[in-house]
Design an enzyme around this catalytic site. Structure first.
Site, PDB file in Angstrom:
ATOM      1  N   SER A  67     -15.280  76.714  24.010  1.00 32.46           N
ATOM      2  CA  SER A  67     -16.111  76.657  22.805  1.00 32.46           C
ATOM      3  C   SER A  67     -17.410  77.396  23.064  1.00 32.46           C
ATOM      4  CB  SER A  67     -16.413  75.192  22.493  1.00 32.46           C
ATOM      5  OG  SER A  67     -17.392  75.087  21.477  1.00 32.46           O
ATOM      6  N   TYR A 102     -20.943  66.600  23.457  1.00 29.24           N
ATOM      7  CA  TYR A 102     -19.801  67.488  23.222  1.00 29.24           C
ATOM      8  C   TYR A 102     -19.999  68.796  23.998  1.00 29.24           C
ATOM      9  CZ  TYR A 102     -16.525  70.611  20.883  1.00 29.24           C
ATOM     10  OH  TYR A 102     -15.542  71.532  20.630  1.00 29.24           O
ATOM     11  N   LYS A 106     -17.522  70.232  27.019  1.00 34.46           N
ATOM     12  CA  LYS A 106     -16.863  71.542  27.000  1.00 34.46           C
ATOM     13  C   LYS A 106     -17.341  72.412  28.169  1.00 34.46           C
ATOM     14  CE  LYS A 106     -14.237  72.689  24.253  1.00 34.46           C
ATOM     15  NZ  LYS A 106     -12.767  72.424  24.145  1.00 34.46           N
ATOM     16  N   VAL A 132     -15.347  76.235  13.565  1.00 31.81           N
ATOM     17  CA  VAL A 132     -14.127  76.788  12.972  1.00 31.81           C
ATOM     18  C   VAL A 132     -13.947  76.292  11.536  1.00 31.81           C
ATOM     19  CG1 VAL A 132     -11.635  77.023  13.221  1.00 31.81           C
ATOM     20  CG2 VAL A 132     -13.071  76.848  15.267  1.00 31.81           C
ATOM     21  N   SER A 144     -14.993  70.089  11.715  1.00 35.48           N
ATOM     22  CA  SER A 144     -15.726  71.343  11.610  1.00 35.48           C
ATOM     23  C   SER A 144     -15.776  71.868  10.173  1.00 35.48           C
ATOM     24  CB  SER A 144     -15.123  72.391  12.550  1.00 35.48           C
ATOM     25  OG  SER A 144     -13.744  72.525  12.334  1.00 35.48           O
ATOM     26  N   TYR A 227     -29.577  83.748  15.636  1.00 34.95           N
ATOM     27  CA  TYR A 227     -29.544  84.677  16.773  1.00 34.95           C
ATOM     28  C   TYR A 227     -28.249  85.440  16.640  1.00 34.95           C
ATOM     29  CZ  TYR A 227     -27.057  80.482  18.135  1.00 34.95           C
ATOM     30  OH  TYR A 227     -26.207  79.399  18.119  1.00 34.95           O
TER      31      TYR A 227
END
Ligand SMILES: NC(=O)c1ccc[n+]([C@@H]2O[C@H](COP(=O)([O-])OP(=O)(O)OC[C@H]3O[C@@H](n4cnc5c(N)ncnc54)[C@H](OP(=O)(O)O)[C@@H]3O)[C@@H](O)[C@H]2O)c1
Ligand SMILES: *[C@@H]1O[C@H](CO)[C@@H](O)[C@H](O)[C@H]1NC(C)=O
Ligand SMILES: *[C@@H]1O[C@H](CO)[C@@H](O)[C@H](O)[C@H]1NC(C)=O
Ligand SMILES: *[C@@H]1O[C@H](CO)[C@@H](O)[C@H](O)[C@H]1NC(C)=O
Ligand SMILES: *[C@@H]1O[C@H](CO)[C@@H](O)[C@H](O)[C@H]1NC(C)=O
Length: 263
Positions: A67, A102, A106, A132, A144, A227
């Site tokens: 991710s 989270y 990951k 996603v 998501s 960004y």
């Protein structure tokens, strides 16, 4: 898609031979290392799958679904001129300090995967998607996609959050390419565009002018900054990112069709 419980080593081992048979037939079945939400399942689940793979010499490559959570949280301040790319690794200490569990899970899972792959000479490829969205295959809502539903379904304010949006069709395609393209290697960041929720509200307004969209932020300005995320490597894998406008359109159409809300 073959499903198994990632925390059960023996079940995984028995499934690996089955997955292998599918690969031999050359079909498109994918073995995702998926749904790792907390640290133990994330790290142990990933290592269990890799351990099983390491035992089967004919497995040529493993693709892990990591991710952007494992990429962007380095502690460096993100501003409009910053370009995040595959060389970035989230810092576990930063994640821990900010209580980003989270992100931490990951990050640790991907770190463990690379370490194990190196020690056991596994050809590993990591896919690092942002948030996603896109059409839903299943009847239930996924976490998501929830931010989009919230925005379009009459919320009063939009959150002060900048997401890294990507379409599920690009994510699926990238996994397939990662298996199929012999030169695929390392990590692949997958982000079509970094956009604050305020910008997404604008896009939704253009797509659905009559919908009841929020017009103010839950926080006062300044908004969380945007960004950039490099697309160069993903493009080398053949990914031509679906524009976020199209993804949002198709997400909303899918949510409508599945009766999550009505316009
Ligand atoms: N969604 C995103 O925005 C996003 C972004 C970046 C990365 N990712 C990564 O992509 C992967 C899939 O995420 P997703 O959003 O598609 O999640 P999802 O829709 O919740 O799907 C997770 C899948 O994992 C399965 N699963 C859960 N616990 C398991 C376990 N212990 N052993 C085996 N399978 C298990 C679930 O099975 P059941 O259906 O049977 O419960 C489900 O099919 C995850 O690794 C996630 O970190 C997601
Ligand atoms: C997404 O949908 C799938 C299929 O219905 C379900 O198994 C999964 O739990 C959902 N994930 C989240 C995070 O809501
Ligand atoms: C959408 O908004 C309506 C009206 O406020 C509400 O009844 C419904 O529960 C919402 N749907 C979802 C899925 O949040
Ligand atoms: C919005 O988020 C940014 C970044 O997290 C923060 O600097 C800003 O203060 C937030 N706005 C408010 C008023 O909470
Ligand atoms: C949005 O989705 C609808 C229904 O699939 C389609 O007809 C329309 O062309 C799409 N618009 C955009 C901007 O993608």
């Amino acid at each position: 898609m073959i499903k198994f419980h990632a925390l059960s080593y023996s079940i995984i081992s028995s499934f690996i031979s089955c997955i292998l048979r599918i690969f031999y037939k050359g079909s498109f079945q994918l073995c995702f290392i998926s749904q790792v939400e907390l640290i133990d399942p994330a790290v142990k689940g990933t290592l269990n799958v890799l351990r099983s793979c390491a035992k089967v010499p004919s497995i040529r490559r493993v693709v892990v679904t990591s991710s952007m959570a494992a990429v962007a949280f380095t502690g460096q301040t993100l501003t409009a001129d910053v370009v995040v790319d595959e060389t970035w690794f989230s810092d576990p200490a930063v994640c821990e300090k900010l209580k980003l569990w989270y992100m931490l899970s990951k990050t640790l899972a991907e770190e463990a995967a690379w370490k194990f792959a190196k020690e056991n000479k596994i050809d590993l490829v990591a896919i690092n998607p942002g948030l996603v969205i896109g059409p839903l295959l299943q009847p239930t809502l996924n976490t998501s996609v929830e931010p989009v539903l919230k925005l379009i379904n009459g919320t009063q304010t939009f959150p002060n959050i900048t997401y890294r949006w990507v379409d599920v069709r690009d994510v699926a395609n990238a996994h397939i390419q990662a298996f199929e393209v012999p030169s695929a290697n390392g990590r692949y960041c997958l982000v079509s565009r970094v956009a604050h929720c305020s910008e997404v509200v604008k896009i939704l307004h253009e797509l659905y002018p009559t919908s009841n969209l929020p017009d103010k932020c839950a926080d006062d300005k300044p908004f969380q900054p945007t960004y950039q995320v490099s697309q160069e490597k993903a493009r080398s894998l053949g990914i031509n990112f679906i524009p976020v406008e199209v993804s949002l359109n198709d997400t909303v159409e899918s949510l409508k069709e599945k009766k999550f809300f009505s316009l």
